[in-house]
Design an enzyme around this catalytic site. Structure first.
Site, PDB file in Angstrom:
ATOM      1  N   GLU A  34       0.815  -1.216   0.000  1.00  0.00           N
ATOM      2  CA  GLU A  34       0.000   0.000   0.000  1.00  0.00           C
ATOM      3  C   GLU A  34       0.850   1.267   0.000  1.00  0.00           C
ATOM      4  O   GLU A  34       0.528   2.228  -0.690  1.00  0.00           O
ATOM      5  CB  GLU A  34      -0.965  -0.001   1.190  1.00  0.00           C
ATOM      6  CG  GLU A  34      -2.131  -0.967   1.048  1.00  0.00           C
ATOM      7  CD  GLU A  34      -1.798  -2.397   1.483  1.00  0.00           C
ATOM      8  OE1 GLU A  34      -0.638  -2.639   1.869  1.00  0.00           O
ATOM      9  OE2 GLU A  34      -2.692  -3.265   1.412  1.00  0.00           O
TER      10      GLU A  34
ATOM     11  N   HIS B 102     -11.584  -4.748   9.322  1.00  0.00           N
ATOM     12  CA  HIS B 102     -12.158  -4.511   7.990  1.00  0.00           C
ATOM     13  C   HIS B 102     -13.512  -3.801   8.092  1.00  0.00           C
ATOM     14  O   HIS B 102     -14.348  -3.946   7.215  1.00  0.00           O
ATOM     15  CB  HIS B 102     -12.367  -5.828   7.234  1.00  0.00           C
ATOM     16  CG  HIS B 102     -11.113  -6.510   6.797  1.00  0.00           C
ATOM     17  ND1 HIS B 102     -10.251  -7.121   7.667  1.00  0.00           N
ATOM     18  CD2 HIS B 102     -10.566  -6.694   5.563  1.00  0.00           C
ATOM     19  CE1 HIS B 102      -9.231  -7.654   7.000  1.00  0.00           C
ATOM     20  NE2 HIS B 102      -9.398  -7.403   5.731  1.00  0.00           N
TER      21      HIS B 102
END
Lengths: 340, 327, 344
Positions: free
Chosen positions: A70, A139
């Site tokens: 990322e 999440h």
């Protein structure tokens, strides 16, 4: 022409139309093509939930599947933006921001100011937010306040398909870095959306239900909970709640919110984020500071508890602010509301 | 005048020398001015490492981009950022490169392909991958150079970016300025294996080690690596072993260095001295020619300091410009 | 007391521009350290534990120290007592030169060298008659042995302890001396190339249009680098009492043209005007007006039209451990087969 399409399709359409209009728009992200280099279909996934499905067939190599790095690819999107591209990076879940946060808050957010106005960073980082997906603590978060805290970032969180399309197109055309938060539990929700391209300006909240008794401010999924609560209040208690969908969290439309509070004298802020230092706190504090005289009752906040998101459905269901909780909060501002 | 034995024209040789001398004088002068207390904040000086920025960037044009480090003055000067504006920026003045809003660690000039010095170690590596990606999309043959030290080489961003550049075959050159110290911590202490070329190999890209104190060694190696990247040959790593003449930042007593280390390096490894000697020995220029450049550079730096000191401070209203303020 | 053995491991051999302009490999530091660890195991089999090592900053030392401390913690017998020389680390060839000098003063019985031809050249020119055990970690490695390091260490142990007599296990080698005017000579173990590039720059040779003259101590068509050019026209053995000199020319004009692997993965057409044997002791003057001299494939010395370059082949210039001869001798020695002298 308008037709009913889903929030997910609206996002896909916005990306497609902007890629067609502007060759400098590119898409980067983990699995946004899905299947790159694998022996099966080249675009098997189109994003982990299929939001970018079909775009690879149309725009080819302008969609780049990335390594699971990322920092590297979000940083690359920011670097490319500083060099004249308009990249849209997808960071699957906002929960993953921790691994690339430096590139967002120390690089992208600061370039324009730190370089004395001589840099533009037109990057969009699309990311999924919110609970209700049985996806547990890493999440499911609504980390929007972390981003609204940072000067230089724009933070958007649409609550419906129409806004999603118009705000995403605006985000891509904007010259500042935008964190575009997509609520994963809204992907299937449908509404009428024009086929043609359009933009919704930043900093304009949407009054989604007019009312005179209390102002309920929210964004994202909980706008719908607020509407449910308003419906219930109208039916059972004859209370006319005004519901405001912020749509854009940075910049934020203080005028619309404060004018409404001045009219109703009551404020309930609903935020799926944790309570401390949240949008809810921010708006309550702002009202106390600027329209204190108009307030007939203390502002109320309805938020997720200050806990990580639990996994078990029975716990997660009570974690997300409910319509009942909103009704109860309104009850604290108006004596005649019956307990739900 | 004898034949030119160097791979650069006489004009380019003198330009390279002028760049290195400008960096050296800029830094030496900051060392003096900082001690007087006139410069706010802190500065990290590049003195000693001039051959790297110059040897690499002689191969670049404005279409090529660099992402620099906290020790970025040298990279800026070699990329053509205006020296007066840089000095004014370091003094926090309205006439600075960033209108006084960035300071030493954030000098940038995107029009020159300078994507910013950077206060975050290793942060330039992902950014330059993006710059290279933009060049690849546009097909403009631009190359991205990211500098980092032996310290930042341990950042995940750098390693992730090496992988990204290799996976996407980006025209990126990773330049390690290995001065042996991550702030005050020695390379040997901080790494399991202190070879940066080995890391490049792990990602499938070639790496080369050169003496970063030798302009000609850097120039030739960088030239081949940059040409390769420009022609679509993919990323590579260039490790330059260098000596930092000053401390990590100004005010650093450098007690972690060996006794006499700075003196030895200044005496025996000074890139300016060796450059000048070689060009003179080849009969291409004389000490007088170099002295003339030295004189001009000294005047330039004097003038930059004087005008920076005299320049106005940013207006208070500047606090709220160049950013969206929603509160 | 078993004798001491020296180790000079160059961490930056095999790191030059030929990774870019050719397909040269890049031997990792961890692998270099493992090679050394294997060689040390070979040494300790013959009871050698006292090892002097050149300090460096490339990571080999750190890796080998960790390896040894792990071994000591596990109580491994025959652990090596490794001493790092007290000397400054400059990160240049000067380190190898200084280390070789100190090791000679300390009276080591042999020096194990991990490096390319360049590193071997520096050590050979400094260590006098101390035999070198060569391990290749460079680019072209025309001189250095390509062999499993355990066996190199094992043979070094045999020779250093005297189990195998010096007469058997140590061989003398030729080298080439290069002199510019009356300066002290520099040496090359394999080849001297005179090129028109008048600068050192990135050192390596790869621009064939600049090649003018080539002198080799030995030439083998199985090798790569400059000596391969000579090897492809007239092989010369390492123990033969002569070398070879060649006049090079543009490939399109020369009467002889070879396709020579001048670096790993880099095969170039090289034109040759003429060549002849080079007799020991005979000084040959270069006819190139100005340029640089590459020693074992790396530009080292520049010269101009006012200077004279001469090259001379010297026999019996330095010693190396003959690994094959040493282990074959051991194989035929009855006493050794009964375990005598064995430290393991």
């Amino acid at each position: 022409m308008t037709r009913k399409i889903s929030y997910k399709t609206a996002i896909n359409e916005a990306l497609d139309q902007e890629m067609t209009r502007d060759p400098s728009v590119i898409l980067l992200g983990e699995d946004i093509v899905g299947g790159a280099g694998a022996p099966g279909e080249a675009d098997a996934w189109g994003g982990v939930l299929g939001v970018t499905k079909g775009l690879y067939a149309k725009h080819g190599d302008r969609l780049l599947d990335t390594p699971l790095s990322e920092s590297a690819y979000v940083g690359a999107a920011i670097g490319a933006a500083a060099c004249g591209m308009r990249p849209v990076a997808e960071l699957m879940f906002i929960d993953f921001m921790g691994v690339c946060f430096d590139q967002i808050f120390n690089q992208a957010a600061k370039f324009r100011y730190m370089f004395g106005g001589k840099a533009k960073t037109p990057v969009v980082i699309r990311t999924m937010v919110g609970a209700g997906f049985r996806a547990a603590a890493q999440h499911s978060q609504m980390l929007t306040p972390i981003f609204t805290h940072i000067p230089g970032l724009k933070v958007i969180c649409p609550s419906n398909a129409y806004d999603a399309k118009g705000l995403l197109i605006q985000s891509i055309r904007d010259d500042d870095p935008v964190i575009f938060c997509e609520h994963k539990n809204l992907y299937g929700s449908e509404c009428a959306v024009p086929t043609e391209s359009y933009t919704i300006p930043f900093g304009e909240a949407n009054i989604v239900r007019e009312g005179k008794d209390v102002t309920i401010v929210s964004y994202g999924l909980t706008v719908h909970r607020a509407l449910d609560a308003a419906e219930s209040l109208a039916r059972k208690d004859r209370i006319e709640a005004e519901v405001i969908d912020l749509r854009t969290l940075s910049p934020i439309d203080w005028d619309t919110v404060m004018e409404s509070v001045e009219k109703t004298g009551r404020l309930v802020v609903v935020d799926e984020a944790h309570p401390r230092c949240s949008l809810a706190c921010d708006i309550a504090a702002y009202a106390a500071q600027h329209v204190f005289e108009a307030l007939k009752a203390a502002p109320q906040m309805v938020t997720a508890p200050h806990t990580p998101t639990p996994f078990s459905p029975s716990l997660e269901d009570i974690y997300i602010p409910s319509a009942d909780a909103i009704v109860a909060a309104v009850g604290k501002t108006i004596a005649r509301v019956k307990a739900a | 005048m004898s034949d030119n034995p160097f791979p650069l024209s006489l004009e380019d040789l003198m330009r390279a020398y002028r760049t290195m001398r400008t960096i050296r004088d800029f830094e030496e002068r900051l060392h003096i001015e900082f001690a007087k207390g006139d410069i706010p904040g802190f500065v990290h000086l590049y003195a000693g490492e001039e051959a790297v920025a110059t040897g690499v960037q002689m191969h670049l044009t404005d279409i090529d981009r660099i992402a620099s480090t906290h020790r970025g003055h040298g990279h800026c000067i070699a990329k053509g950022v205006d020296v007066h504006e840089m000095m004014a920026e370091i003094y926090g003045k309205a006439t600075g490169s960033c209108r006084g809003k960035g300071g030493s660690m954030h000098i940038a000039d995107l029009s020159k392909g300078m994507m910013g010095a950077n206060g975050i170690l290793g942060a330039g590596a992902p950014l330059i991958c993006g710059a290279a990606l933009a060049s690849k999309f546009r097909g403009d043959r631009g190359v991205g150079i990211t500098y980092f030290g032996d310290g930042a080489a341990n950042q995940g961003t750098v390693l992730e970016s090496m992988n990204l550049a290799a996976a996407w075959d980006l025209p990126v050159v990773f330049v390690v300025e290995n001065n042996g110290y991550a702030e005050s911590t020695s390379v040997e202490f901080a790494t399991g294996v202190d070879s940066y070329v080995d890391r490049a190999s792990g990602f499938g890209m070639p790496g080369v080690t050169v003496d970063g104190m030798d302009f000609f060694a850097v120039y030739e190696a960088a030239g081949e690596i940059i040409r390769r990247a420009r022609d679509g040959g993919g990323p590579a790593l260039l490790e330059c072993s260098v000596a930092r003449f000053y401390g990590h930042f100004e005010g650093d007593a450098q007690t972690y260095k060996a006794k006499g280390e700075n003196e030895y390096n200044r005496e025996n490894r000074d890139c300016l001295k060796s450059f000048r000697k070689r060009v003179c020995d080849a009969g291409l220029a004389t000490d007088r020619d170099f002295d003339q450049i030295d004189l001009e550079v000294a005047r330039l730096i004097d003038d930059a300091v004087a005008s920076a000191k005299a320049a106005p401070l940013p207006k208070p209203s500047e606090l709220l410009t160049d950013v969206y303020v929603s509160y | 007391m078993p004798p001491k053995v020296g180790v000079i491991a160059n961490p930056i051999s095999g790191r030059d521009i030929r990774r870019i302009v050719a397909k040269a490999n890049s031997l990792q530091i961890a692998d270099r350290a493992n090679m050394l660890a294997r060689a040390l195991a070979g040494l300790s089999a013959w009871g050698i534990t006292d090892v002097l090592m050149m300090p460096e900053r490339g990571g080999i030392t750190g890796h080998i120290m960790r390896h040894l401390s792990h071994a000591a913690r596990r109580g491994d017998s025959g652990a090596i007592d490794l001493t790092l020389l007290k000397m400054p680390v400059t990160g240049s060839a000067e380190d190898s030169r200084r280390a070789a000098r100190i090791m000679a003063e300390e009276g080591v019985a042999a020096i194990i060298v991990l490096g390319g031809d360049g590193t071997h050249r520096i050590v050979a020119s400094t260590c006098g008659d101390i035999p070198i055990a060569s391990m290749s970690t460079g680019t072209n490695n025309a001189f250095a042995d390509m062999r499993e390091p355990t066996v190199t260490g094992y043979a070094t142990g045999l020779v250093a302890t005297g189990v195998v007599p010096r007469a058997v296990g140590v061989k003398a080698n030729k080298w080439l001396e290069v002199r510019i005017d009356d300066e002290p000579p520099e040496v090359a173990l394999v080849d001297v190339a005179v090129v028109t590039q008048q600068n050192i720059g990135a050192r390596a040779l790869w621009r064939t249009d600049t090649f003018r003259e080539l002198y080799v101590a030995f030439a083998d068509p199985q090798l790569i680098g400059m000596s391969a050019i000579a090897g492809l026209v007239e092989p010369v053995g390492r123990r033969e009492a002569s070398g070879l000199m060649l006049q090079l020319a543009p490939a399109d004009k020369a009467p002889t043209v070879v396709a020579a692997p001048i670096a790993p993965g880099l095969i170039e057409k090289i034109g040759i005007d003429n060549w002849r044997r080079l007799r020991p002791g005979e000084p040959v003057f270069s006819s190139v007006e100005a340029g640089s001299v590459a020693l074992d494939g790396e530009r080292e010395l520049c010269f101009d039209s006012r200077q004279k370059v001469s090259v001379r082949l010297v026999e019996r210039a330095f010693n190396t451990i003959d690994v094959a001869a040493a282990v074959h001798f051991a194989a035929q020695n009855d006493a050794l087969r009964k375990g005598a002298r064995l430290a393991v």
